[in-house]
Each structure stands twice: as C-alpha cells, then as structure tokens.
Write a protein that holds these residues in place. Structure first.
Motif: not given
Length: 364
Positions: A16-40
């Motif tokens: 379930g850690e993806l559900g807490r992603l903002a906790d880990y990203v917010a201290p680093l930046g506010s405009r994330p580029l999210v790279l993923n595949t279409r299937s992903g």
C-alpha cells in the motif's frame, strides 16, 4: 585506497505504499514528471494518482517509449523543462526507472523511484544502463547520486507476473559472486572506489536470502499471496542486490549479459534471465567447486531461470558466435577486468559453451 558505500537516501517497502506517495514526493518538489508505460498506467495509474492527490502537487504524466536510450532521455528532459517540472517520478520496471534516473540527472532534479516489479537491482543504484534504439547495450551512465526515495509497494509487486520476480532473482544471483571476484582482484566498483566489508556482507546476505526463500517465494507468488518469503525476496532483488552490486562491483556475469545482447534471439528475454546464465558462465570461468555449481544450477532449475542458451532463444551457438559475445564481454569499458585473473575472449567463449553444456547435463 578509498572505499565508497552508496545507497538511496530513503528506501520504503510495504503493502500500500503507493497510496502515501505524496508524503515522499512533496518534500522534493511540486511539479513532478511521472514517467510510466501505457500498460503500467493502466495497472497502477489510479494508485499513483490517488497517492499524489494527497499533496498539493501538479503531476505531468508522460509515456515511456520502451527503450532506455540517450534519445529517449533527451526527449523526456525537453518535456520536463518545457513544463517546469522540478522532480521526476519513475513508475514501472528497470528500463523505465533507469530512464527516469538519467532524465532527472540531466534535468538537475531529484528522483523518486516506484518499481511495480522486482525484476532487477536497478531501482536503488546511481547508475543507468543505456541501450541503442535497437536494444543493444550502449554504455553505463554513472550518476552522481542514488535516488532520493525508492518506494516498493509490495502488494503491487506481488501481483505482477511471477516470471518478473524470478528474473529479479537471476539478477540478484550474480551479486555475491561478482562482489567476491571484485574484492579478490581489488577491483573498482560502480560507486567509484573500492568495495568495503559492509557492501560485501550485504551481497552475501543477498545470496543467502535467495537460497533460503527463493523457492518459497515463487510458490507463494504463484498462489497469489504476499508472504514473509516474498517480502524477503523483494528486498533481496532490490535493496540487497542494488547496494551489493554498486558498492562491491560487477565482474563477468554482467559483462557476459552485455555480450549476449549482441544476439538478436536474446532480446526478448529479461535482463535477470541473461544475468543468471552469465553467472553460471562466470562460475565455469573461475573453475568454481562442484558443490557450488550444483547449488546454483539446482536453484536456477527449481525457480525457472535459464541454464542453457536454448532457454534464451539461442538454438545453436557456433564458436564464432560465442566469440562475438565474448569479445563484447571483454570490451575495455566493461567489467570483465574485475575478475581476479587475466581473461581472454577465447576463455569466455569456452566458459559460455561449457556452461551451456553443463546446463543440458543437469536438465537431461
């Protein structure tokens, strides 16, 4: 003699850690580029979006084109600059994650790595493996820092195809043998110095964990469950192998993997599957004791890792083609030089052909 130990700034593992992603990203930046595949994105896009919605973030979703090449890294850097992105999030498997790390490096931005599979030891390293657009090994891109955060959602990873986690075991299988070879040769590591006792101990723990929990984890994954053995193997494939290889060194197994990319038949097979065969070839090259060879061969056969070239799509390998692989594996910029004895392409070709014959012997 300088010893360097590399690791990500933070490693997080659990269901379930993806559900807490903002906790880990917010201290680093506010405009994330999210790279993923279409299937992903179809598989975990909602989880990622929901995890980021918990913070005041403005993510930009971008599709990965499928190959970790310099051209793809440059394309993504341009997109990120145009959109004023200040942090990169990589979601997916090894090539997506390596591309995210390289893009963040060129952008001068922090990076958060979110593997959805445990198929390689790429997530934790300060390294991106670059390929040509055609899928042949190009070069190692050594990065100045490891990822800022690695987030392993084990519920997501346990739901991925079992073959991917088994492939990760193949990548992790090489860690201790390459680390020991580099240690014995006083070779240099990917971290830029010599290996120390801490990283070598983690590499040995990686191997011991595979032997103790690998089969149990595969069976549990096939039953659709997340058990302690699965958690242990995810950690071994990702953290223990990642730190172990980077801070202790690579040797013949990964060099032979890189040589195998010269054979088009091998391209559909996963990195860890080719590394597993490269590990067998390294053991043959080093004249490993029979009991050690049998332990590794038995493990590979039991979990479903290739022990013959035929299992990597190569129906017939002539000596000339084996030399083609061997010459690439012995290239000056590769890691064959970390073996604790002088190695020639002819020796590597012999080891590849002998490892294949040995695999047939134990399979038959």
């Amino acid at each position: 003699m300088t010893k360097i130990f590399n690791s990500p700034s933070k490693y997080v593992q659990g269901p379930g850690e993806l559900g807490r992603l903002a906790d880990y990203v917010a201290p680093l930046g506010s405009r994330p580029l999210v790279l993923n595949t279409r299937s992903g994105r179809e598989r975990v896009g909602v989880l990622v979006d929901d995890g980021l919605d918990a913070g005041s973030l403005a993510p930009l979703d971008v599709d990965f084109n499928g190959e970790c090449s310099q051209g793809e890294v440059d394309r993504l850097e341009a997109i990120a600059r145009d959109a004023d992105c200040d942090v990169v999030i990589g979601v997916g498997g090894g090539k997506t994650l390596d591309t995210a790390k390289a893009c963040a490096y060129q952008l001068g931005a922090p990076v958060v790595i979110c593997p959805t599979i445990a198929s390689s030891d790429a997530p934790c390293s300060a390294l991106s493996v670059l390929y040509t657009d055609e899928g042949e090994f190009d070069r190692y891109l050594f990065l100045p820092a490891n990822p800022n955060v690695v987030v392993m959602d084990t519920r997501v990873i346990a739901a991925s195809p079992v073959r991917l986690t088994v492939s990760g075991m193949g990548d992790a299988l090489a860690t201790y043998f390459e680390a020991k070879a580099t240690h014995d040769s006083d070779g240099s590591t990917c971290a830029g110095g010599k290996g120390g006792l801490a990283a070598l101990s983690l590499a040995k723990l990686c191997y011991d964990t595979l032997m103790a929990d690998g089969v149990k984890a595969k069976v549990a994954l096939e039953a659709g469950t997340l058990t302690p053995a699965v958690e242990h193997i995810i950690e071994a494939n990702t953290l223990l192998s990642g730190i172990g290889f980077e801070s202790s060194g690579l040797a013949a197994a990964h060099a032979i993997h890189n040589g195998l990319t010269r054979l088009p038949e091998c391209h559909p097979y996963f990195h860890g599957e080719k590394v597993a065969f490269g590990t067998l070839a390294q053991l043959v090259l080093a004249d490993a004791p029979t009991d050690q060879l049998e332990e590794v061969l038995g493990f590979c056969i039991e979990v479903g890792l290739p022990v013959t070239l035929g299992e990597l799509g190569v129906e017939s390998l002539t000596r000339d083609r084996a030399l083609l692989v061997a010459e690439a594996a012995c290239a000056p910029g590769d890691t064959m030089g970390n073996m604790p004895f002088d190695v020639t392409p002819e020796m590597v070709a012999d080891a590849i052909l002998a490892a294949d014959a040995l695999g047939h012997y134990y399979l038959d």
